[in-house]
Design a protein around this motif. Structure first.
Motif, PDB file in Angstrom:
ATOM      1  N   GLU A 271       0.829  -1.203   0.000  1.00 12.85           N
ATOM      2  CA  GLU A 271       0.000   0.000   0.000  1.00 12.85           C
ATOM      3  C   GLU A 271       0.865   1.256   0.000  1.00 12.85           C
ATOM      4  O   GLU A 271       0.521   2.262  -0.625  1.00 12.85           O
ATOM      5  CB  GLU A 271      -0.936  -0.003   1.210  1.00 12.85           C
ATOM      6  CG  GLU A 271      -2.077  -1.006   1.149  1.00 12.85           C
ATOM      7  CD  GLU A 271      -1.610  -2.452   1.280  1.00 12.85           C
ATOM      8  OE1 GLU A 271      -0.550  -2.688   1.926  1.00 12.85           O
ATOM      9  OE2 GLU A 271      -2.284  -3.351   0.732  1.00 12.85           O
ATOM     10  N   LYS A 274       1.872   2.043  -3.541  1.00  8.55           N
ATOM     11  CA  LYS A 274       0.787   2.650  -4.314  1.00  8.55           C
ATOM     12  C   LYS A 274       0.629   4.121  -3.959  1.00  8.55           C
ATOM     13  O   LYS A 274       0.422   4.963  -4.837  1.00  8.55           O
ATOM     14  CB  LYS A 274      -0.521   1.897  -4.047  1.00  8.55           C
ATOM     15  CG  LYS A 274      -0.527   0.466  -4.575  1.00  8.55           C
ATOM     16  CD  LYS A 274      -1.813  -0.252  -4.196  1.00  8.55           C
ATOM     17  CE  LYS A 274      -1.776  -1.708  -4.664  1.00  8.55           C
ATOM     18  NZ  LYS A 274      -2.996  -2.448  -4.246  1.00  8.55           N
ATOM     19  N   ARG A 275       0.729   4.427  -2.663  1.00 11.42           N
ATOM     20  CA  ARG A 275       0.595   5.824  -2.239  1.00 11.42           C
ATOM     21  C   ARG A 275       1.701   6.694  -2.802  1.00 11.42           C
ATOM     22  O   ARG A 275       1.504   7.892  -3.033  1.00 11.42           O
ATOM     23  CB  ARG A 275       0.588   5.905  -0.710  1.00 11.42           C
ATOM     24  CG  ARG A 275      -0.750   5.525  -0.069  1.00 11.42           C
ATOM     25  CD  ARG A 275      -0.803   5.940   1.394  1.00 11.42           C
ATOM     26  NE  ARG A 275       0.106   5.135   2.206  1.00 11.42           N
ATOM     27  CZ  ARG A 275      -0.258   4.013   2.814  1.00 11.42           C
ATOM     28  NH1 ARG A 275      -1.496   3.568   2.699  1.00 11.42           N
ATOM     29  NH2 ARG A 275       0.609   3.333   3.559  1.00 11.42           N
TER      30      ARG A 275
END
Length: 311
Positions: A271, A274-275
């Motif tokens: 995650e 992705k950020r």
């Protein structure tokens, strides 16, 4: 001796205060200096304070050495060989690299040019001395997991700060360059933007990167990857701490030229990638590092489809 590398960071008049610290070289991670505050030392994730006599303690007391602005200036002048002008570019970038690959981050009052670009820095009142550790064999566990029948997989090493990303990348480069039981040696190109992978000083690497490795020192990653492809014909390109879309564009260009990719990034999860706008489809192996009992370890390794290869 590597202990001498630490002592040589400091001018002679305060060097003796770091004798005990230098003896803990193998455990030493950081020395933090902030003008007016106690000198802090980090060993195996534990924070200590340094006394005026050089003793390491966990208690803040009257005996703690509160470093003065004048002492900070003495250290900086010593690091710059008493010629700050010669180190202006290093100071502008916010760090100075010394023999052994140890990096001294600096912070103070920034001087801007007319167009708003950082030109220099003055009144430097904060330093973070990050200790470089060359650990041959650090990548032994990871090597079989990033090879498939001698084919090197595009690999991204993910970890929070201080969890051994650069140490891992350095040993991966060495083993891939020299060759191992998993694959014959390959030509590796390293773009060492912060002079941490090779630990270069005056152009000479202080760390073993293998016999088939070409090093671009203190070069921006995006420019460096293209320079290596045009001039050195690498089979593998290694870069530390990729950031955003510009880095990814350069990596995609390297892929189109047939290069295999080794890279690291700050983070703790998919995650996080992705950020930060990192295209996870580019990589085939994801190695997550962390700490257990103060030591840097591999937490897990995943394949492209999220399949766990090691946990």
């Amino acid at each position: 001796m590597r202990e001498g590398q630490i002592l040589n960071i400091f001018p002679s008049r305060i060097r003796e205060r770091f004798c005990q610290v230098s003896r803990r070289m193998e455990d030493l991670q950081e020395i933090r200096l902030v003008a007016g505050w106690p000198v802090r030392v980090v060993c195996l994730g534990e924070e200590y304070f340094l006394s005026l006599s050089g003793e390491m303690t966990k208690i803040i007391g009257e005996s703690c050495w509160r470093i003065s602005p004048g002492e900070m200036d003495q250290i900086l002048n010593h690091l710059c060989s008493y010629s700050r002008y010669a180190y202006e570019e290093d100071i502008r970038q916010g760090f100075i690299t010394v023999p052994g690959g140890h990096r001294i981050g600096i912070a103070g009052q920034v001087v801007l040019s007319q167009d708003g670009i950082v030109k220099n820095m003055k009144y430097i009142r904060c330093m973070n001395i990050r200790i470089s550790h060359e650990i041959q064999g650090a990548a032994d566990l990871l090597m079989p997991l990033i090879h498939d029948r001698e084919r090197l997989m595009h690999t991204l090493v993910i970890a929070p700060p201080g969890c051994g990303k650069t140490t891992m990348l350095r040993d991966l480069v060495r083993q891939i360059s020299n060759g191992s039981r998993w694959a014959p040696g390959r030509q590796v190109g390293v773009v060492d933007e912060r002079s941490e992978i090779g630990g270069s000083y005056l152009g000479i690497p202080g760390n073993d990167l293998g016999m088939r490795t070409d090093l671009l020192d203190a070069c921006p990653k995006v420019q460096g990857m293209m320079m290596l492809i045009r001039s050195m014909a690498p089979e593998v390109i290694a870069v530390d701490e990729i950031g955003g879309e510009q880095d990814m564009q350069a990596i995609r260009s390297a892929l189109r030229c047939g290069c295999r990719i080794l890279a690291t990034i700050h983070g703790e999860s998919m995650e996080d990638l992705k950020r930060r706008g990192i295209d996870g489809t580019v990589f085939e192996r994801f190695a997550f590092l962390g700490k257990k009992e103060g030591k840097c370890v591999i937490l897990n390794v995943r394949g492209k489809e999220g399949r766990e290869l090691y946990a």
